[in-house]
Design a protein around this motif. Structure first.
Motif, PDB file in Angstrom:
ATOM      1  N   GLN A  94       0.816  -1.203   0.000  1.00 40.42           N
ATOM      2  CA  GLN A  94       0.000   0.000   0.000  1.00 40.42           C
ATOM      3  C   GLN A  94       0.858   1.264   0.000  1.00 40.42           C
ATOM      4  OE1 GLN A  94      -3.380  -0.183  -0.270  1.00 40.42           O
ATOM      5  NE2 GLN A  94      -2.974  -2.370  -0.498  1.00 40.42           N
ATOM      6  N   GLY A  95       2.137   1.109   0.353  1.00 38.81           N
ATOM      7  CA  GLY A  95       3.052   2.243   0.381  1.00 38.81           C
ATOM      8  C   GLY A  95       4.403   1.815   0.906  1.00 38.81           C
ATOM      9  N   MET A  96       5.476   2.537   0.506  1.00 36.91           N
ATOM     10  CA  MET A  96       6.813   2.160   0.946  1.00 36.91           C
ATOM     11  C   MET A  96       7.700   3.397   0.945  1.00 36.91           C
ATOM     12  SD  MET A  96       8.948  -1.199  -0.271  1.00 36.91           S
ATOM     13  CE  MET A  96       9.819  -0.588  -1.684  1.00 36.91           C
ATOM     14  N   PHE A  97       8.635   3.448   1.900  1.00 42.69           N
ATOM     15  CA  PHE A  97       9.580   4.563   1.949  1.00 42.69           C
ATOM     16  C   PHE A  97      10.912   4.059   2.499  1.00 42.69           C
ATOM     17  CE2 PHE A  97       7.475   4.559   6.060  1.00 42.69           C
ATOM     18  CZ  PHE A  97       8.521   4.750   6.954  1.00 42.69           C
ATOM     19  N   LEU A  98      11.975   4.861   2.280  1.00 42.43           N
ATOM     20  CA  LEU A  98      13.319   4.529   2.768  1.00 42.43           C
ATOM     21  C   LEU A  98      13.811   5.647   3.679  1.00 42.43           C
ATOM     22  CD1 LEU A  98      15.134   3.310  -0.490  1.00 42.43           C
ATOM     23  CD2 LEU A  98      14.212   1.895   1.342  1.00 42.43           C
TER      24      LEU A  98
ATOM     25  N   TRP B 283      13.355   8.547   0.332  1.00 41.35           N
ATOM     26  CA  TRP B 283      12.616   8.099  -0.864  1.00 41.35           C
ATOM     27  C   TRP B 283      11.225   7.645  -0.439  1.00 41.35           C
ATOM     28  CZ3 TRP B 283      10.607   3.211  -2.117  1.00 41.35           C
ATOM     29  CH2 TRP B 283      10.143   3.070  -3.441  1.00 41.35           C
ATOM     30  N   VAL B 284      10.229   7.938  -1.276  1.00 46.30           N
ATOM     31  CA  VAL B 284       8.838   7.545  -1.038  1.00 46.30           C
ATOM     32  C   VAL B 284       8.250   7.091  -2.364  1.00 46.30           C
ATOM     33  CG1 VAL B 284       6.547   8.333  -0.343  1.00 46.30           C
ATOM     34  CG2 VAL B 284       8.553   9.184   0.854  1.00 46.30           C
ATOM     35  N   ASN B 285       7.564   5.944  -2.367  1.00 42.72           N
ATOM     36  CA  ASN B 285       6.963   5.489  -3.629  1.00 42.72           C
ATOM     37  C   ASN B 285       5.601   6.161  -3.830  1.00 42.72           C
ATOM     38  OD1 ASN B 285       5.230   4.094  -1.939  1.00 42.72           O
ATOM     39  ND2 ASN B 285       5.408   2.168  -3.031  1.00 42.72           N
ATOM     40  N   GLU B 286       5.025   5.911  -4.989  1.00 43.07           N
ATOM     41  CA  GLU B 286       3.771   6.569  -5.349  1.00 43.07           C
ATOM     42  C   GLU B 286       2.636   6.170  -4.399  1.00 43.07           C
ATOM     43  OE1 GLU B 286       3.030   8.901  -7.504  1.00 43.07           O
ATOM     44  OE2 GLU B 286       5.125   9.078  -8.149  1.00 43.07           O
ATOM     45  N   GLY B 287       2.644   4.901  -3.973  1.00 45.43           N
ATOM     46  CA  GLY B 287       1.571   4.445  -3.096  1.00 45.43           C
ATOM     47  C   GLY B 287       1.530   5.177  -1.768  1.00 45.43           C
ATOM     48  N   TYR B 288       2.724   5.495  -1.228  1.00 45.52           N
ATOM     49  CA  TYR B 288       2.756   6.131   0.088  1.00 45.52           C
ATOM     50  C   TYR B 288       2.356   7.602   0.003  1.00 45.52           C
ATOM     51  CZ  TYR B 288       4.119   6.611   4.963  1.00 45.52           C
ATOM     52  OH  TYR B 288       4.085   6.797   6.314  1.00 45.52           O
ATOM     53  N   ARG B 289       2.483   8.201  -1.170  1.00 46.05           N
ATOM     54  CA  ARG B 289       2.207   9.643  -1.287  1.00 46.05           C
ATOM     55  C   ARG B 289       0.746   9.974  -0.997  1.00 46.05           C
ATOM     56  NH1 ARG B 289       6.189  12.259  -5.797  1.00 46.05           N
ATOM     57  NH2 ARG B 289       7.960  10.863  -5.476  1.00 46.05           N
ATOM     58  N   ARG B 290      -0.150   9.008  -1.186  1.00 43.34           N
ATOM     59  CA  ARG B 290      -1.560   9.308  -0.928  1.00 43.34           C
ATOM     60  C   ARG B 290      -1.857   9.498   0.554  1.00 43.34           C
ATOM     61  NH1 ARG B 290      -4.575   4.315   0.046  1.00 43.34           N
ATOM     62  NH2 ARG B 290      -3.146   2.542   0.000  1.00 43.34           N
TER      63      ARG B 290
END
Length: 511
Positions: free
Chosen positions: A35-39, A48-55
């Motif tokens: 549903q979301g991922m970040f580093l 870093w943040v993927n598109e899913g986590y931005r919501r």
């Protein structure tokens, strides 16, 4: 000539290359399915943040990704445990995270640098961590799993209570400090027949109250087991369960047994006070078995104790308060004893607040196979021998008997079967022979299986108006319930789950 197809990219052949490719593939896989991922880096800053986590950013209070990147993780994600992962280097594979963005099932995995050595690449120091949102809204997405876990947890809790109640001694349960505790729960009352389900329903309802309970039923039906179960399911389960069999105590000792004895109350009395059963049960439950055998003289003192909540020990002038819930049981007809003047009417009404009728075994014949299995296992635990195996025709023969002694008689028959038979497997012929040797003169034959002609006749009987069949079924059910309760209309209505007004209406207008 057609152009030559482009050659596919070559896959790495060395171990390090394959490992690097696998790591990249897994990273992209987690990024796409989560549903979301970040580093975060070694210092705990978001890199870093993927598109899913931005919501999730608007719910966290950020209008753009620039406001989120580069900040310490605990400043932008409330209640996170990423700092702990960075400090310890230990992953947190499954956890619940709740903040203003919602509740999430998350995973936190440390990232380590690789060190080259003689044995190849080995993990080194922590250089960052990955945060993965596995599920958002777990209360809906994981509802089937949560429901199954809750069901398993309830079953486990029931099993733990049952095991704890029987761990020390299945015959007589005592705690480590010598205190009396309940030995059984409602799971110990074997049976799923309508009669068994109904009595457990009434008993569970009685467990939620603090009023006196009166258990009515023939000998050997399980009244004491239900008394234990009611105590175990009540708010007094932490207190003692004190049982007194009135029929087993001489009349001259009953008063001292109930109310206790003051120091030196009579010649030969102990110099120390002796507490009675009422005081022992203070804060718990007092079970009065065979209450119908109580002498009239003691009934008046029992009534006063129940009404006032205080007792007067034998040989004392002081009143001692107590707080015990009373459960009484009898195999006798107390209403008839009241009419005959052998049981006080006022005490009867004081005890008969929550009556629970325990059905005899002949009214719950469908439970006999389960009872045979449970009794056989218990006998095997006590004797160390394998339990008897009864064939279907032997079980049918058992189900056909009258069972005047109910479950206690059934257990006696199974014990005799185990002792008298040379084989572990018992058929109907062997069982009938053992029953006759045990002194049973009238052995009922099992009900015959329906024949093909009977099936045809039954099918023809179904080809009638549905209202007519429903009315006939109601008449048969009411007649069976009236016969089972001895014509008691209140008990009949409770057994059938209808109101007395509905019962009277059906009796007056059977059509």
């Amino acid at each position: 000539m057609p152009p030559a197809a482009a050659a596919p990219p070559a896959l790495p052949l060395d171990a390090e290359g394959i490992l690097a490719l696998a790591a990249r593939s897994m990273f992209h896989l987690f990024s796409s399915i989560s549903q979301g991922m970040f580093l975060v880096d070694r210092g705990g800053r978001i890199v870093w943040v993927n598109e899913g986590y931005r919501r999730f950013l608007p719910a966290l209070g950020f209008s753009s990704i620039d406001q989120f990147l580069g900040h310490p993780v605990e400043d932008v994600i409330p209640n996170t445990q990423m700092r702990r992962v960075l400090d310890t280097g230990e992953p947190i594979l499954i956890d619940l995270l709740t903040n203003k963005a919602g509740t999430f099932v998350v995973s936190r995995i440390p990232l380590r640098e690789e060190r080259e050595g003689d044995a190849g690449a080995t993990p080194g120091e922590v250089i960052g961590a990955i945060g993965i949102v596995l599920f958002d809204h777990p209360e809906t997405t994981l509802q089937p799993l949560i429901s199954k876990f809750a069901l398993l947890q309830r079953d486990l809790d029931d099993a733990r209570r049952e095991l704890a109640s029987q761990r020390a001694n299945p015959l007589y349960q005592q705690s480590a400090d010598g205190q009396r505790r309940s030995k059984y729960t409602f799971a110990s009352f074997i049976g799923s027949s309508p009669a068994a389900v109904e009595v457990k329903r009434h008993a569970r309802r009685a467990a939620q109250s603090s009023s006196p309970v009166l258990l009515l039923g023939e000998t050997g039906t399980g009244k004491e087991l239900l008394a234990h179960a009611i105590h175990a399911a009540s708010a007094r389960a932490g207190g003692m369960f004190v049982s007194v069999n009135i029929a087993a105590v001489p009349d001259t000792l009953l008063e001292a047994e109930f109310f206790g004895v003051a120091p030196g109350a009579y010649t030969g009395a102990d110099r120390k006070a002796r507490e009675g059963k009422f005081k022992l049960a203070d804060g718990g439950t007092l079970f009065l078995d065979e209450i119908g055998d109580m002498p009239l003289g003691l009934q008046a003192k029992l009534l006063r104790a129940l009404q006032e909540g205080e007792i007067e020990p034998l040989g004392s002038n002081k009143l001692v308060p107590f707080d015990a819930r009373v459960i009484a049981a009898t195999s006798r007809d107390l209403a008839a004893l009241v009419r005959e003047g052998r049981f006080r009417e006022d005490l009867y009404y004081r005890l008969n607040v929550l009556p629970v009728r325990v059905p005899p075994l002949r009214e719950r014949r469908a439970d006999i196979p389960a009872l045979v299995e449970a009794l056989g296992e218990d006998m095997a635990l006590r004797s160390g021998e394998a339990p008897p195996e009864l064939t279907p025709d032997a079980l049918a023969l058992l189900a056909a008997q009258h069972w005047r002694g109910n479950i206690r008689e059934l257990r006696n028959v199974l014990e005799q079967v185990t002792m008298r038979s040379d084989s572990q497997r018992i058929d109907a012929a062997q069982l009938e022979r053992i029953l006759r040797e045990a002194g049973q003169e009238k052995i009922a034959a099992p009900e015959p299986l329906p024949s093909a002609a009977a099936d045809t006749a039954e099918g023809a009987a179904l080809l009638r108006p549905l209202a007519q069949q429903v009315a006939e079924l109601e008449r048969r059910a009411i007649a069976a319930a009236m016969a089972a309760t001895g014509g008691n209309k209140l008990a009949t209505s409770r057994l059938l789950g209808i109101s007395r007004a509905t019962l009277y209406e059906r009796l007056e207008n059977p059509e």
